[in-house]
Design an enzyme around this catalytic site. Structure first.
Site, PDB file in Angstrom:
ATOM      1  N   VAL A   1       0.986  -1.383   0.136  1.00  0.00           N
ATOM      2  CA  VAL A   1       0.210  -0.079   0.657  1.00  0.00           C
ATOM      3  C   VAL A   1       0.808   1.290   0.462  1.00  0.00           C
ATOM      4  CG1 VAL A   1      -2.075  -1.333   1.119  1.00  0.00           C
ATOM      5  CG2 VAL A   1      -0.206  -0.075   2.235  1.00  0.00           C
TER       6      VAL A   1
ATOM      7  N   TYR B   1       5.434   6.130  15.004  1.00  0.00           N
ATOM      8  CA  TYR B   1       3.766   5.647  14.771  1.00  0.00           C
ATOM      9  C   TYR B   1       2.675   5.804  15.539  1.00  0.00           C
ATOM     10  CZ  TYR B   1       0.788   1.554  15.602  1.00  0.00           C
ATOM     11  OH  TYR B   1      -0.343   0.837  15.854  1.00  0.00           O
TER      12      TYR B   1
ATOM     13  N   LYS C   1      -0.332   7.579  13.066  1.00  0.00           N
ATOM     14  CA  LYS C   1      -1.593   7.414  13.628  1.00  0.00           C
ATOM     15  C   LYS C   1      -2.254   9.136  13.819  1.00  0.00           C
ATOM     16  CE  LYS C   1      -1.734   2.631  12.757  1.00  0.00           C
ATOM     17  NZ  LYS C   1      -2.899   2.285  11.981  1.00  0.00           N
TER      18      LYS C   1
ATOM     19  N   ILE D   1      -3.993  -4.825  21.868  1.00  0.00           N
ATOM     20  CA  ILE D   1      -4.932  -6.059  21.432  1.00  0.00           C
ATOM     21  C   ILE D   1      -4.093  -6.850  20.734  1.00  0.00           C
ATOM     22  CG2 ILE D   1      -7.157  -6.558  19.317  1.00  0.00           C
ATOM     23  CD1 ILE D   1      -7.491  -3.959  20.429  1.00  0.00           C
TER      24      ILE D   1
END
Ligand code: NAD
Length: 286
Positions: A64, A193, A197, A226
């Site tokens: 991507v 990161y 985000k 998660i």
């Protein structure tokens, strides 16, 4: 489409980037159960196909972060499927992949945090993974390339496919972008990161404004911690993260998948430009 007619997403086509495993795979599974036709993108064709086939979907390989690869992937999608209703920009990296030194630092920080929790005086800088001075150009650009540029590349191609030349779509369509609690809260040692985000949240809101009058909704999900392959390298920190989470445990991929099902469904028709954050209470203001 009502559930009586075959599921909340019946008749919809959904592309999930980075969907061969983890959160993307859980989203694809719940979308398929809700009746959507599934297209799974990932870096590797075999991985994308093996995740898509059991769901009756198709796999499309493509990085991507590479604009040309994304254009080619959407050309394939146009040829093989012809339409798109839902795009989930999920592909991502932590930046820790294959970094053994980082694993050692994580272990050390976890030990220090445990000692600090037991009342030992620990220098606060010994509770941090790294400092920006150690960030390489390559790692920084890779982080932005996959998360920020990837979200841009896929959303631009999706809009070209989803929107008629003039006026709104005939039926509801949506884009869901995977952000993170790191995009709002921040974290030492995670500057790249967190920046990526946070950028995704700005992108989400601006695109939601642009598309609101065209029957397209754009929302973000900002997951908490998660358990996936991405958070595996943080295993030594898991007890600390669990203790910091009011619900007392890490989330599971389905906690994010159900949020995505809701955002993609008719029930969320008045929801656009928003951030939904399943995080067990770790961060209560997004
Ligand atoms: P994961 O590492 O288990 O899966 C990520 C998938 O993305 C992999 O299949 C990988 O091959 C694919 N991918 C990576 N780079 C790609 C690229 N350039 N092009 C196409 N595919 C690519 O990660 P996950 O935990 O499932 O995370 C999914 C998303 O959720 C990511 O954007 C991540 O940042 C975000 N997120 C995860 C957590 C968590 O705790 N797991 C928390 C917040 C946000």
């Amino acid at each position: 489409m009502s559930s009586a007619e075959g599921g909340r997403l019946a008749g919809k086509t959904a592309l999930i980037t980075g969907g061969a495993r983890g959160l993307g795979a859980a989203i694809a599974t719940r979308f398929a159960e809700a009746g959507a036709k599934i297209i799974i993108n990932d870096l590797n064709q075999e991985a994308a196909t093996s995740a898509a086939e059991p769901l009756g979907g198709i796999g499309l390989a493509g990085d991507v972060s590479n604009a040309a690869a994304v254009t080619e992937m959407f050309a394939q999608l146009r040829k093989q499927v012809g339409a798109l209703d839902i795009l989930v920009n999920n592909a991502g990296i932590s930046g820790l992949e294959g970094d053994n030194e980082a694993r050692e630092r994580i272990q050390k920080v976890a030990e220090n945090a445990t000692r600090a929790a037991q009342g030992e005086a620990i220098d606060p800088t010994d509770l941090q993974l790294s400092l920006l001075t150690e960030q390489s150009d390559e790692g920084w650009h890779r982080m932005m390339g996959i998360h920020v540029n990837g979200t841009f590349h896929c959303s631009r191609e999706a809009l070209r496919l989803m929107l008629p030349e003039r006026g709104p779509r005939e039926r509801d369509g949506c884009i869901i972008n995977l952000s993170s609690i790191m995009g709002t809260f921040g974290r030492a040692g995670g500057t790249a990161y967190c920046t990526a985000k946070a950028a995704i949240l700005g992108f989400t809101r601006a695109l939601a404004h642009e598309t609101a009058a065209r029957k397209l909704r754009v929302n973000a999900i900002a997951p908490g911690w998660i358990a996936t392959a991405m958070t595996d390298p943080l295993a030594p920190m898991h007890p600390i993260l669990e203790a910091q989470t009011p619900q007392g445990h890490l989330g599971e991929p389905d906690d994010i998948a159900w949020a995505a099902v809701y955002l993609a469904s008719e029930e969320a028709k008045f929801v656009t430009g928003q951030t939904l954050s399943p995080n067990g209470g770790w961060y209560m203001s997004q």
